[in-house]
Design an enzyme around this catalytic site. Structure first.
Site, PDB file in Angstrom:
ATOM      1  N   ASP A 131      36.701  35.453  47.228  1.00  0.00           N
ATOM      2  CA  ASP A 131      37.001  35.484  45.492  1.00  0.00           C
ATOM      3  C   ASP A 131      36.013  35.031  44.532  1.00  0.00           C
ATOM      4  O   ASP A 131      35.731  33.665  44.588  1.00  0.00           O
ATOM      5  CB  ASP A 131      38.479  35.098  45.238  1.00  0.00           C
ATOM      6  CG  ASP A 131      38.947  35.564  43.767  1.00  0.00           C
ATOM      7  OD1 ASP A 131      38.143  36.284  43.173  1.00  0.00           O
ATOM      8  OD2 ASP A 131      39.856  35.412  43.558  1.00  0.00           O
ATOM      9  N   HIS A 204      40.522  47.186  43.788  1.00  0.00           N
ATOM     10  CA  HIS A 204      40.387  46.439  42.718  1.00  0.00           C
ATOM     11  C   HIS A 204      39.121  46.225  42.210  1.00  0.00           C
ATOM     12  O   HIS A 204      38.898  46.500  40.444  1.00  0.00           O
ATOM     13  CB  HIS A 204      40.675  44.900  43.151  1.00  0.00           C
ATOM     14  CG  HIS A 204      40.674  43.696  42.412  1.00  0.00           C
ATOM     15  ND1 HIS A 204      41.539  43.834  41.531  1.00  0.00           N
ATOM     16  CD2 HIS A 204      39.747  42.691  42.239  1.00  0.00           C
ATOM     17  CE1 HIS A 204      41.331  42.668  40.587  1.00  0.00           C
ATOM     18  NE2 HIS A 204      40.287  42.047  41.031  1.00  0.00           N
TER      19      HIS A 204
HETATM   20  C1  HEM Z   1      36.522  40.936  41.983  1.00  0.00           C
HETATM   21  C2  HEM Z   1      40.654  38.837  43.761  1.00  0.00           C
HETATM   22  C3  HEM Z   1      42.886  39.338  39.550  1.00  0.00           C
HETATM   23  C4  HEM Z   1      38.442  40.749  37.606  1.00  0.00           C
HETATM   24  C5  HEM Z   1      37.518  40.509  42.884  1.00  0.00           C
HETATM   25  C6  HEM Z   1      37.218  40.122  44.496  1.00  0.00           C
HETATM   26  C7  HEM Z   1      38.697  39.517  44.787  1.00  0.00           C
HETATM   27  C8  HEM Z   1      39.089  39.634  43.626  1.00  0.00           C
HETATM   28  C9  HEM Z   1      38.777  39.201  46.358  1.00  0.00           C
HETATM   29  C10 HEM Z   1      35.914  40.486  44.993  1.00  0.00           C
HETATM   30  C11 HEM Z   1      35.104  39.587  45.061  1.00  0.00           C
HETATM   31  C12 HEM Z   1      34.363  38.702  43.863  1.00  0.00           C
HETATM   32  O1  HEM Z   1      33.300  39.464  43.582  1.00  0.00           O
HETATM   33  O2  HEM Z   1      35.136  38.147  43.312  1.00  0.00           O
HETATM   34  C13 HEM Z   1      41.452  38.919  42.664  1.00  0.00           C
HETATM   35  C14 HEM Z   1      42.882  38.530  42.978  1.00  0.00           C
HETATM   36  C15 HEM Z   1      43.727  38.369  41.750  1.00  0.00           C
HETATM   37  C16 HEM Z   1      42.555  38.984  40.769  1.00  0.00           C
HETATM   38  C17 HEM Z   1      43.513  38.005  44.204  1.00  0.00           C
HETATM   39  C18 HEM Z   1      45.016  38.248  41.367  1.00  0.00           C
HETATM   40  C19 HEM Z   1      46.029  38.592  42.054  1.00  0.00           C
HETATM   41  C20 HEM Z   1      42.014  39.938  38.554  1.00  0.00           C
HETATM   42  C21 HEM Z   1      42.228  40.217  37.234  1.00  0.00           C
HETATM   43  C22 HEM Z   1      40.926  40.679  36.527  1.00  0.00           C
HETATM   44  C23 HEM Z   1      39.909  40.448  37.955  1.00  0.00           C
HETATM   45  C24 HEM Z   1      43.231  39.963  36.542  1.00  0.00           C
HETATM   46  C25 HEM Z   1      40.632  41.008  35.411  1.00  0.00           C
HETATM   47  C26 HEM Z   1      41.165  41.200  34.280  1.00  0.00           C
HETATM   48  C27 HEM Z   1      37.596  40.921  38.850  1.00  0.00           C
HETATM   49  C28 HEM Z   1      36.265  41.372  38.597  1.00  0.00           C
HETATM   50  C29 HEM Z   1      35.872  41.460  39.814  1.00  0.00           C
HETATM   51  C30 HEM Z   1      36.926  41.013  40.720  1.00  0.00           C
HETATM   52  C31 HEM Z   1      35.592  41.646  36.975  1.00  0.00           C
HETATM   53  C32 HEM Z   1      34.192  41.701  39.952  1.00  0.00           C
HETATM   54  C33 HEM Z   1      34.002  43.270  40.244  1.00  0.00           C
HETATM   55  C34 HEM Z   1      32.597  43.382  40.770  1.00  0.00           C
HETATM   56  O3  HEM Z   1      31.513  43.137  39.750  1.00  0.00           O
HETATM   57  O4  HEM Z   1      32.310  43.698  41.799  1.00  0.00           O
HETATM   58  N1  HEM Z   1      38.694  39.906  42.532  1.00  0.00           N
HETATM   59  N2  HEM Z   1      41.169  39.232  41.523  1.00  0.00           N
HETATM   60  N3  HEM Z   1      40.416  40.220  38.975  1.00  0.00           N
HETATM   61  N4  HEM Z   1      38.121  40.745  40.130  1.00  0.00           N
HETATM   62 FE1  HEM Z   1      39.721  40.161  40.681  1.00  0.00          FE
END
Ligand code: HEM
Length: 295
Positions: A131, A204
């Site tokens: 993450d 996601h």
């Molecule tokens: C990407 C997990 C909540 C926005 C990711 C990734 C994971 C992850 C594993 C892929 C690796 C990375 O680029 O970081 C989670 C979990 C969450 C959560 C476990 C809550 C249970 C959120 C929320 C938002 C968000 C609430 C926005 C309001 C993003 C964004 C990316 C991302 C912008 C990168 C997308 C990209 O540029 O490829 N998240 N996330 N995430 N997440 Fe989350």
């Protein structure tokens, strides 16, 4: 560590004073172990802003966090006047500063939520995925989070949105690794993004990669931390996203909870439920030390 506080009625002056002391309190602890890089970020909620600074212009993006209700899942809005985000390589540094702040704020504010996050293997969350990989870095990160000339009075500040999620681990663990990868949009073991044509519409990262009218990607800076309690069977992710314009994070949240197109809500929400949701303005250190607008 993430502390959420509500400020007691009548304690506005005391809290205004305490906020001007935050840099000093942080130095008192940080200076003793400089290699542990203790940092303290303070967020001020919309209602508290009106109570503390009725005569100052309001930061443009500051408003109460609005609930987002999708067909199946809801991003709840919960109370919070102050958010204190403490970071360090070591928990004892955060804990010591939190203890000091707890004493200072006693009688003026209640700590209504306290989460001690931890780093998990390989920078993974408790769903088992790395993450933070696509977080912006360097100048791009600074540009994504720092308020500039668009609101000159508060240049150097930021906005933060937090949500404390609990995971249904039994449900998640019952999925195959391929189904989990489809939910995130990246491979689990080696953290590689799926090809665009293979990525499901409810993945996601499909829903969280958004662009402005000119096609430029809009980014936020996340500092998510796993947290939990084995005895309580509590397994969570504390989502924390900084942005110079909170509407970027709100757009991502609408995509996740309502879907884009509507109905295609984020698959991780079937296994992740937010218990809290709040938005704060994060003033620059200069403003905290001496709360008068710049510019
Ligand atoms: C990407 C997990 C909540 C926005 C990711 C990734 C994971 C992850 C594993 C892929 C690796 C990375 O680029 O970081 C989670 C979990 C969450 C959560 C476990 C809550 C249970 C959120 C929320 C938002 C968000 C609430 C926005 C309001 C993003 C964004 C990316 C991302 C912008 C990168 C997308 C990209 O540029 O490829 N998240 N996330 N995430 N997440 Fe989350």
């Amino acid at each position: 560590m993430f502390l959420t506080l509500t400020v007691n009625d009548g304690s506005e002056e005391a809290v205004r004073d305490l906020l001007t002391g935050m840099s000093g309190f942080t130095r008192s602890v940080a200076f003793r172990e400089p290699d542990e890089h203790l940092l303290c970020v303070v967020g001020i909620g919309s209602h508290l802003w009106d109570r503390l600074f009725p005569n100052l212009p309001k930061p443009r993006g500051l408003h109460p966090f609005e609930e987002i209700k999708g067909d199946k899942h809801t991003a709840v809005s919960t109370p919070g006047d102050l958010l204190i985000h403490l970071r360090s390589g070591r928990l004892d540094m955060c804990f010591e500063l939190a203890r000091l702040l707890g004493k200072k704020f006693e009688g003026h504010a209640e700590i209504i939520d306290e989460v001690h996050g931890f780093k998990f293997f390989d920078e993974r969350d408790l769903l088992g995925f790395v993450d933070g990989t696509e977080n912006p870095e360097g100048d791009k990160a600074e540009d994504a989070v720092t308020i500039g000339e668009e609101d000159a009075a508060y240049a150097g500040g930021s906005y933060v949105i937090v949500q404390k999620y609990l995971h249904d681990m039994a449900g998640w663990d019952a999925l195959s690794v391929e189904e989990q990868e489809d939910a995130i949009g990246r491979s689990k073991l080696d953290d590689v993004e799926m090809d665009d044509d293979a990525k499901p519409a409810n993945a996601h990262i499909k829903l969280n990669v958004i662009h402005d009218a000119d096609g430029k990607q809009l980014q936020i800076m996340r500092d998510n931390m796993p947290f939990g309690s084995v005895g309580e069977r509590e397994f969570g992710t504390y989502f924390i996203g900084y942005a110079k314009d909170p509407s970027v994070t709100e757009h991502m949240l609408r995509n996740m909870f309502i879907g884009d197109p509507p109905g295609t809500y984020d698959r991780i929400l079937d296994f992740s439920t937010p218990q809290t949701g709040a938005l704060y303005f994060v003033p620059s250190v200069d403003f905290l030390d001496d709360p008068t607008p710049r510019g």
